[in-house]
Motif scaffolding. Sequence first.
Motif, PDB file in Angstrom:
ATOM      1  N   GLN A   1      51.071  33.877  49.320  1.00 18.61           N
ATOM      2  CA  GLN A   1      50.437  32.884  50.082  1.00 18.61           C
ATOM      3  C   GLN A   1      48.891  32.794  50.184  1.00 18.61           C
ATOM      4  O   GLN A   1      48.312  32.203  50.949  1.00 18.61           O
ATOM      5  CB  GLN A   1      50.753  33.245  51.777  1.00 18.61           C
ATOM      6  N   SER A   2      48.463  33.658  49.159  1.00 18.20           N
ATOM      7  CA  SER A   2      47.094  33.874  49.047  1.00 18.20           C
ATOM      8  C   SER A   2      46.518  32.688  48.163  1.00 18.20           C
ATOM      9  O   SER A   2      47.173  32.324  47.225  1.00 18.20           O
ATOM     10  CB  SER A   2      46.593  35.000  48.245  1.00 18.20           C
ATOM     11  N   GLU A   3      45.460  32.074  48.777  1.00 18.16           N
ATOM     12  CA  GLU A   3      45.054  30.842  48.054  1.00 18.16           C
ATOM     13  C   GLU A   3      44.031  31.235  46.684  1.00 18.16           C
ATOM     14  O   GLU A   3      44.212  30.432  45.640  1.00 18.16           O
ATOM     15  CB  GLU A   3      43.883  30.084  48.849  1.00 18.16           C
ATOM     16  N   THR A   4      43.361  32.217  46.921  1.00 18.03           N
ATOM     17  CA  THR A   4      42.611  32.922  45.710  1.00 18.03           C
ATOM     18  C   THR A   4      42.721  34.218  45.519  1.00 18.03           C
ATOM     19  O   THR A   4      41.736  35.056  46.264  1.00 18.03           O
ATOM     20  CB  THR A   4      41.025  32.393  45.945  1.00 18.03           C
ATOM     21  N   PRO A   5      44.063  34.658  45.247  1.00 19.93           N
ATOM     22  CA  PRO A   5      44.160  36.309  44.929  1.00 19.93           C
ATOM     23  C   PRO A   5      43.235  36.748  43.819  1.00 19.93           C
ATOM     24  O   PRO A   5      42.621  35.970  43.032  1.00 19.93           O
ATOM     25  CB  PRO A   5      45.456  36.324  44.273  1.00 19.93           C
ATOM     26  N   PRO A   6      42.641  37.943  44.070  1.00 20.72           N
ATOM     27  CA  PRO A   6      41.699  38.643  43.212  1.00 20.72           C
ATOM     28  C   PRO A   6      42.138  38.685  41.898  1.00 20.72           C
ATOM     29  O   PRO A   6      43.656  38.837  41.851  1.00 20.72           O
ATOM     30  CB  PRO A   6      41.425  40.026  43.625  1.00 20.72           C
TER      31      PRO A   6
END
Length: 222
Positions: free
Chosen positions: A99-104
């Motif tokens: 669900q993360s748009e920009t994961p590390p």
Amino acid sequence: MDVRLNSSHSLRNHALHRSRSWAVSRMDCQLSRSGDGHRYAAMAGIMIRRESEEVAKRAIILNCVVAASFGYPRDAIVEWLKSEGIWSSATKWKAAYLQSETPPDEDNITANQTAEAAATLSWSLGLIDALPDPSQPTDLDLVIDSLPQIQAPTSEFLGSATLRPRAEIAKFNETIYNNHWAVRDALINDREIPDNHHPVVVHQRHLASNWLCPKLIGGVAW
């Protein structure tokens, strides 16, 4: 929609080639001790495995996590998993990652490494005949071909899922347990890793194998 993952992809290479200190830190989360492996074979007759459908759903989740690490649209993955009734099988970390748009970057690397865990679950379901030696990762195309394509129906796949015999899974767990100990011992003592076993491959296979055997290992948060 079919996703073909290229094993020469830079992210894949980065995910597989990590430092010795990184490997030790990850493998310390699953402490292994030489000489204990025989207990698995002895307990195979009473061991409790996961249900086949539970394993099949987890394999699909892992495949989606790997696909997302390569850039597959996350919203499409989540929508599909929900529509197929599989989303509830995603653990907290995997659900957050999808669900993360920009994961590390580090999360993308961790997600990519789970390809070997997905391969292990596919093997446990008899969808892959044999995994390669732990010195090399499983061909990603082999993993993808063993599982439903993202956006495809999953009911037939889930309904027909069947696990390998208990003794076979217990033996695999015994072997990867001892592989884990040998690799970790070599890393900690700055020795050459025996048989060129790959730390990431061994670690991910061990995670998946331990999850498969809750009676032997206990509950594994993975």
